[in-house]
Design a protein around this motif. Structure first.
Motif, PDB file in Angstrom:
ATOM      1  N   LYS A  62       0.861  -1.180   0.000  1.00  0.00           N
ATOM      2  CA  LYS A  62       0.000   0.000   0.000  1.00  0.00           C
ATOM      3  C   LYS A  62       0.897   1.230   0.000  1.00  0.00           C
ATOM      4  O   LYS A  62       1.454   1.605   1.024  1.00  0.00           O
ATOM      5  N   GLY A  63       1.042   1.828  -1.184  1.00  0.00           N
ATOM      6  CA  GLY A  63       1.941   2.968  -1.298  1.00  0.00           C
ATOM      7  C   GLY A  63       3.371   2.562  -1.042  1.00  0.00           C
ATOM      8  O   GLY A  63       3.891   1.616  -1.657  1.00  0.00           O
ATOM      9  N   LYS A  64       4.020   3.237  -0.104  1.00  0.00           N
ATOM     10  CA  LYS A  64       5.417   2.931   0.232  1.00  0.00           C
ATOM     11  C   LYS A  64       5.520   1.826   1.284  1.00  0.00           C
ATOM     12  O   LYS A  64       6.616   1.380   1.604  1.00  0.00           O
ATOM     13  N   GLU A  65       4.391   1.398   1.814  1.00  0.00           N
ATOM     14  CA  GLU A  65       4.405   0.457   2.932  1.00  0.00           C
ATOM     15  C   GLU A  65       3.963  -0.935   2.467  1.00  0.00           C
ATOM     16  O   GLU A  65       2.987  -1.077   1.733  1.00  0.00           O
ATOM     17  N   THR A  66       4.708  -1.942   2.899  1.00  0.00           N
ATOM     18  CA  THR A  66       4.372  -3.337   2.600  1.00  0.00           C
ATOM     19  C   THR A  66       3.934  -4.021   3.879  1.00  0.00           C
ATOM     20  O   THR A  66       4.677  -4.055   4.870  1.00  0.00           O
ATOM     21  N   PHE A  67       2.712  -4.573   3.865  1.00  0.00           N
ATOM     22  CA  PHE A  67       2.153  -5.266   5.030  1.00  0.00           C
ATOM     23  C   PHE A  67       2.275  -6.773   4.816  1.00  0.00           C
ATOM     24  O   PHE A  67       1.878  -7.300   3.774  1.00  0.00           O
ATOM     25  N   ARG A 104       9.072   1.525   3.218  1.00  0.00           N
ATOM     26  CA  ARG A 104      10.313   1.653   2.446  1.00  0.00           C
ATOM     27  C   ARG A 104      10.450   3.079   1.929  1.00  0.00           C
ATOM     28  O   ARG A 104      10.031   3.409   0.820  1.00  0.00           O
ATOM     29  N   ASN A 105      11.017   3.918   2.777  1.00  0.00           N
ATOM     30  CA  ASN A 105      11.217   5.329   2.441  1.00  0.00           C
ATOM     31  C   ASN A 105      12.620   5.488   1.867  1.00  0.00           C
ATOM     32  O   ASN A 105      13.618   5.336   2.573  1.00  0.00           O
TER      33      ASN A 105
END
Length: 803
Positions: free
Chosen positions: A581-586, A610-611
C-alpha cells in the motif's frame, strides 16, 4: 530577478500575521500591567477592554498563520523551505497535520496556537485576577511568538519563520541552482515526512504535549501574579485546577507517546527512557509535587514558598525540554531530537527570563515567607511533604543523567550516557517509586489534623498484611523474582488497598474522590508494569536450519518462508502473503491453533515503510487480547522476493536433456491442445511440456533430487505467454520460453528464484491491559479532582479518611 512559479503572497501574509501576533501580545502585556496598577475604575475598564481585544487579535493572527501554512503544505508549495523539508506529494492526506510538528518552526507555531487558545479561556475565567495574571500570560505569549519571527542579523537570530523561502535557506549551498529564474520547475517533490511520524498516534501525541505545555503557563502566571499582588497564598486556589488540567493533558500526551512507541517502535515496550521522553516527564513529576504543596497551602498547612518555586520550576523545565529537543544537543543520544538549531541562544534567553524574573520577585518578597508551618509526623501534610521531596529526587535523577550531553558541552567534559539506559533508569526509579507508593499509603490514612494513631496503626497493619499476602502469591505464581520488583509490587499493592478503602468511604459521603482515584490508578499502573515486563516471553525461535546473524538472533527470531508453517508456543504460524500500500508493505501472518486441521485464531500485519529518502522503518503489529498481547515485528523482510536470475537456457526436443553443472532438465513429453473449436484455427493453442528436473550434489553427500514439472506455452491470437513453474523448495523455476525455429524443439529456461521470506520476532506481553487501566484511572482521578471543588465544610470533614 523574477522567479517563475513562486507564490509569494501567502508567505508575506503569514509572516505579517506572526509579527502582528507578537506586537499585540506584547502591547497587551504592557496594557494589562498598567491596568493592574491603576486605581481609577474607569481607566481600568477602558485599558482592560483594549488589552482584551489585543489578545483576541493575537489569537486570530496565530490561527490565520496556521491556516496559511496548512494551505502551503496542502498545495505542495515547495518554494517554501518548511514545506519542501517536511512534506511530499505522495504523503497521505491523513498525515498532513503531522508536518506541523515535524520541524522546529511548525512545532513552535502549534505551541503558540495552543497558548493563545488557553489564554482566551484564562482571560474569560480569571475574573478579579485577570489584570495581573494576563500581564504575565501575555508576556509569555509574546516570548512564544518570538520564536517564529525569523530575524537574522549577523550572528544574531531571533526565531525561525515557517514562511522562509527555500532559496533563502539553501541558496548559499546551491547558488547556481537558485540563480535560475525557473528553478522551481526543477523541484518535482519535497523531502517528505519522517516515516516514524506516519502513524495515527503521532497525529495526536505531539499536539497534546504542546497543549499540556501551554496549560503549564497558567499556574505559573497565577504564581507570579500572587507574589506581585502580595496575595502569597490566595493564588494557589486558582492555580490548583489549572495544575490538575496541566497534569491531565501533559500526562495524556506522554501516554499517547507511549502508545505510539508500543505500536510503532520495535523494542517491545512503551517507554525506553529516551532523553526526549525524559524531558517531557520531568515537568509532569514536578507538577505533581507542586500540586501537593498547593493543596497544603490551601489547607493552611504550609506557606506558598515551595508551591511557588515548584510551579515556576515546572514551566522552566518545559522550556528546558524544548531546548533539549530542538537545540541539537541530544542529536547523538535520542531518536526524537532535532539535529541542530541556530536559535539556541534565543531559547536560552527564554529559559533565563522564566527562571530569573520569578527569583528576583521572590527575593523582593522574601520576608513574606520567613515563617513556615512546622509539620507533625501524625499529620497528613508532613507525609505529603516527604512524598513530594521523593518526587523531586526522582525528577532530579532523571534531569542529571539526561543532561549529560549538556554538561559535556558546557564544561568540556567527556561523560558518556549509560550504555543500557533502560536498566540504569529502572534501577534508580524503582526505589523512588517504592518510596512514593509507601508514602501514599501512609499519608492517606493520616488526617490534616492530628491523627488517631491507634486507628492508623490498625488499618495500616491490615492493609500492609493484605498487600504482603498478595505479593507472596504473585511472586510465586506470576512469577516475580527480582527482589526490588517484589518490594515494588508490595508497595504498589499497599497503596492500592489503602487508596481503594478510602475511595469507597469518600464516595459514600459524596466527598471529592479524585486524589484516591488517581493514587489507586498509579498503583495499578505500576503493578501492571511489573507483572507484564517480568513475564514477557519471546516465543519465536529459528528452527529453519538456516543460521541468522548471530546466536541471539537465532534464539529470538523465526524465519518464515511464504506458505510454510512454524510452531510458536501452542500456535502454528504461517506467513500468508504480502500486501503493498503505497510505500508500505504489510506482511499477513496467520496464527493457527488446534490439532489436526488448525483453525485461524488471528492475523497480524507487521509492515515495512520503504522510504527511499530517509531509510526503511519496520512497524510492529500487535494482537490485543483481554489478558495478553501478542507483539510482533519484522527484523528482516526480503525486498526482492520473487525476482529471477537465469541459471541456464537452451533448446531441446522429446527425450533431450539440458545440463548445467549439477542440474539437468529432460523433456519426457510434449503435447498440444487446440482450444479453438474450429478446425484449422491455430490461434488458441496450448503446448504442454513435461520436464524432469534433476539436481545432484554427490560431493556434498546430498541424494539426487528429481521432480516432474509441467510447463505451458499459451498462444492466444498473436500473443504468447508462459508462467514459471516453481520447484518444490520454491528456490528454482522452469520456464517454457518459446517454440524453437528447429522442428520439434522448444526453448527452456532454468532460473533461480529469490525466496519470499521474513524474519519475525514474537513477544507475549501478559496483563498489559493493567497498565492502560491504571493510566486511565489516574487521569480519571485528575479529572474528578479538577471538576469537583469541595466546599469548605467537606474539606473540614476530610479527617474521616483515617477513622
Amino acid at each position: 530577478m523574477t522567479y517563475i512559479g513562486e507564490q509569494l503572497w501567502p508567505g508575506w501574509i503569514g509572516q505579517g500575521l506572526i509579527w502582528l501576533a507578537f506586537i499585540t501580545s506584547t502591547v497587551a502585556a504592557i496594557l494589562y500591567y498598567f491596568t493592574a496598577n491603576e486605581k481609577n475604575p474607569l481607566s481600568v475598564l477602558k485599558r482592560r477592554k483594549i488589552a482584551r481585544w489585543l489578545f483576541y487579535t493575537c489569537t486570530t493572527a496565530i490561527i490565520l498563520a496556521l491556516v496559511i501554512l496548512y494551505y502551503l503544505i496542502l498545495n505542495h508549495r515547495f518554494e517554501y523551505s518548511y514545506v519542501w523539508q517536511y512534506s511530499s506529494k505522495d504523503m497521505p492526506i491523513a498525515y498532513i497535520w503531522s508536518c506541523f510538528w515535524a520541524g522546529q518552526e511548525g512545532s513552535f507555531l502549534i505551541w503558540a496556537f495552543w497558548q493563545a487558545i488557553v489564554g482566551i479561556v484564562l482571560l474569560r475565567t480569571a475574573k478579579r485576577w485577570e489584570n495581573s495574571v494576563m500581564t504575565v500570560y501575555s508576556a509569555l505569549q509574546a516570548l512564544s511568538v518570538s520564536t517564529l519571527l525569523g530575524i537574522h542579523y549577523g550572528w544574531l537570530q531571533i526565531g525561525k519563520s515557517p514562511f522562509t523561502l527555500l532559496r533563502n535557506v539553501m541558496g548559499v549551498n546551491e547558488p547556481e541552482f537558485f540563480r535560475q529564474s525557473d528553478y522551481l520547475s526543477n523541484i518535482t517533490d519535497g523531502n517528505g515526512l519522517n516515516p516514524l511520524l506516519e502513524n495515527i498516534w503521532m497525529t495526536i501525541h505531539p499536539p497534546t504535549l504542546f497543549l499540556g505545555y501551554a496549560l503549564i503557563a497558567v499556574p505559573f502566571a497565577f504564581a507570579i501574579a500572587g507574589l506581585w499582588q502580595k496575595r502569597y497564598e490566595d493564588w494557589t486556589h486558582r492555580a490548583r485546577p489549572w495544575t490538575l488540567a496541566s497534569m491531565l493533558v501533559l500526562g495524556t500526551g506522554i501516554l499517547l507517546g507511549g502508545l505510539w512507541a508500543y505500536v510503532s517502535l520495535t523494542f517491545g515496550g512503551f517507554w525506553a527512557w529516551d532523553p526526549v521522553e525524559n524531558a517531557s516527564l520531568i515537568p509532569w513529576i514536578i507538577l505533581a509535587a507542586a500540586l501537593h504543596f498547593q493543596i497544603m497551602v490551601i489547607r493552611k498547612q504550609r506557606t506558598g514558598l515551595w508551591a511557588f518555586l515548584l510551579t515556576v520550576a515546572a514551566l522552566f523545565f518545559v522550556q528546558y525540554a524544548s531546548y533539549l529537543t530542538k537545540s541539537g544537543v541530544l542529536a547523538q543520544t535520542s531518536a526524537h531530537a532535532f539535529t541542530g538549531n541556530s536559535m539556541v541562544g534565543h531559547m536560552v534567553v527564554i529559559m533565563l527570563v522564566i527562571l530569573v524574573v520569578p527569583l528576583v520577585l521572590l527575593w523582593i518578597h522574601r520576608k513574606a515567607f520567613t515563617k513556615e508551618h512546622e509539620g507533625q509526623p501524625a499529620q497528613r501534610d508532613f507525609w505529603m511533604m516527604i512524598g513530594s521531596i521523593v518526587l523531586l529526587l526522582a525528577a532530579f535523577q532523571i534531569f542529571i543523567v539526561t543532561s549529560v550531553p549538556v554538561w559535556n558541552k558546557l564544561f568540556g567534559l567527556t561523560f558518556a550516557p549509560p550504555v543500557d539506559v533502560v536498566a540504569f533508569y529502572n534501577k534508580w526509579q524503582t526505589f523512588y517509586a517504592i518510596g512514593i507508593l509507601i508514602l501514599i499509603a501512609i499519608s492517606t490514612y493520616m488526617s490534616y489534623k492530628k491523627s488517631q494513631l491507634t486507628t492508623f496503626y490498625r488499618k495500616s497493619a491490615f492493609a500492609a498484611g493484605s498487600a504482603l499476602i498478595v505479593t507472596i502469591l504473585l511472586s510465586l505464581f506470576a512469577p516475580i523474582t527480582q527482589p526490588q520488583l517484589v518490594l515494588l509490587t508490595f508497595a504498589a499493592l499497599y497503596a492500592l488497598i489503602v487508596s481503594t478503602d478510602v475511595f469507597i468511604k469518600l464516595a459514600r459521603l459524596k466527598i471529592n474522590t479524585g486524589a484516591m482515584l488517581a493514587h489507586l490508578g498509579l498503583a495499578t499502573f505500576i503493578i501492571g508494569i511489573v507483572i507484564t515486563f517480568s513475564n514477557t516471553e519471546t516465543i519465536s525461535h529459528n528452527t529453519s536450519g538456516i543460521a541468522l546473524q548471530d546466536e541471539q538472533m537465532n534464539k529470538e527470531n523465526a524465519m518464515l518462508i511464504k506458505g510454510d508453517t512454524v510452531t510458536m508456543a501452542h500456535w502454528r504460524v504461517v506467513y500468508n502473503h504480502a500486501e503493498v500500500k503505497g510505500k508500505e508493505t504489510f506482511y499477513h501472518i496467520d496464527f493457527l491453533s488446534g490439532e489436526g486441521k488448525p483453525e485461524k485464531e488471528f492475523t497480524v500485519t507487521p509492515s515495512v515503510n520503504r522510504n527511499t529518502r530517509m531509510g526503511y522503518v519496520f512497524n510492529p503489529s500487535t494482537h490485543r487480547g483481554l489478558f495478553k498481547d501478542i507483539f510482533t515485528y519484522l527484523t528482516y523482510a526480503e525486498e526482492n522476493a520473487g525476482q529471477m536470475q537465469e541459471i541456464m537456457a537452451g533448446e531441446a526436443g522429446m527425450g533431450d536433456t539440458l545440463v548445467f553443472e549439477n542440474k539437468a532438465l529432460t523433456i519426457t513429453d510434449l503435447a498440444i491442445e487446440n482450444e479453438s473449436k474450429e478446425n484449422g484455427n491455430f490461434e488458441n493453442l496450448k503446448i504442454i511440456a513435461t520436464v524432469d528436473y534433476i539436481e545432484s550434489d554427490t560431493l556434498k553427500g546430498k541424494p539426487e533430487l528429481k521432480e516432474t514439472l509441467k510447463v505451458t506455452y499459451q498462444v492466444k491470437g498473436r500473443e504468447a505467454t508462459s508462467e514459471p513453474v516453481l520447484t518444490a523448495d520454491g528456490k528454482k523455476a522452469v520456464i517454457f520460453d518459446a517454440v524453437s525455429e528447429q522442428p520439434g524443439k522448444i526453448k527452456l529456461n532454468l532460473v533461480e528464484v529469490t525466496p519470499d521470506f521474513i524474519v519475525l520476532k514474537v513477544n507475549v506481553n501478559p496483563w498489559i491491559n493493567l497498565v492502560w487501566i491504571g493510566a486511565l484511572l489516574l487521569f480519571a482521578g485528575l479529572i474528578t479532582a479538577m471538576i469537583h471543588r469541595p466546599s469548605r465544610k467537606k474539606r473540614q470533614n476530610s479527617h474521616i479518611t483515617h477513622k
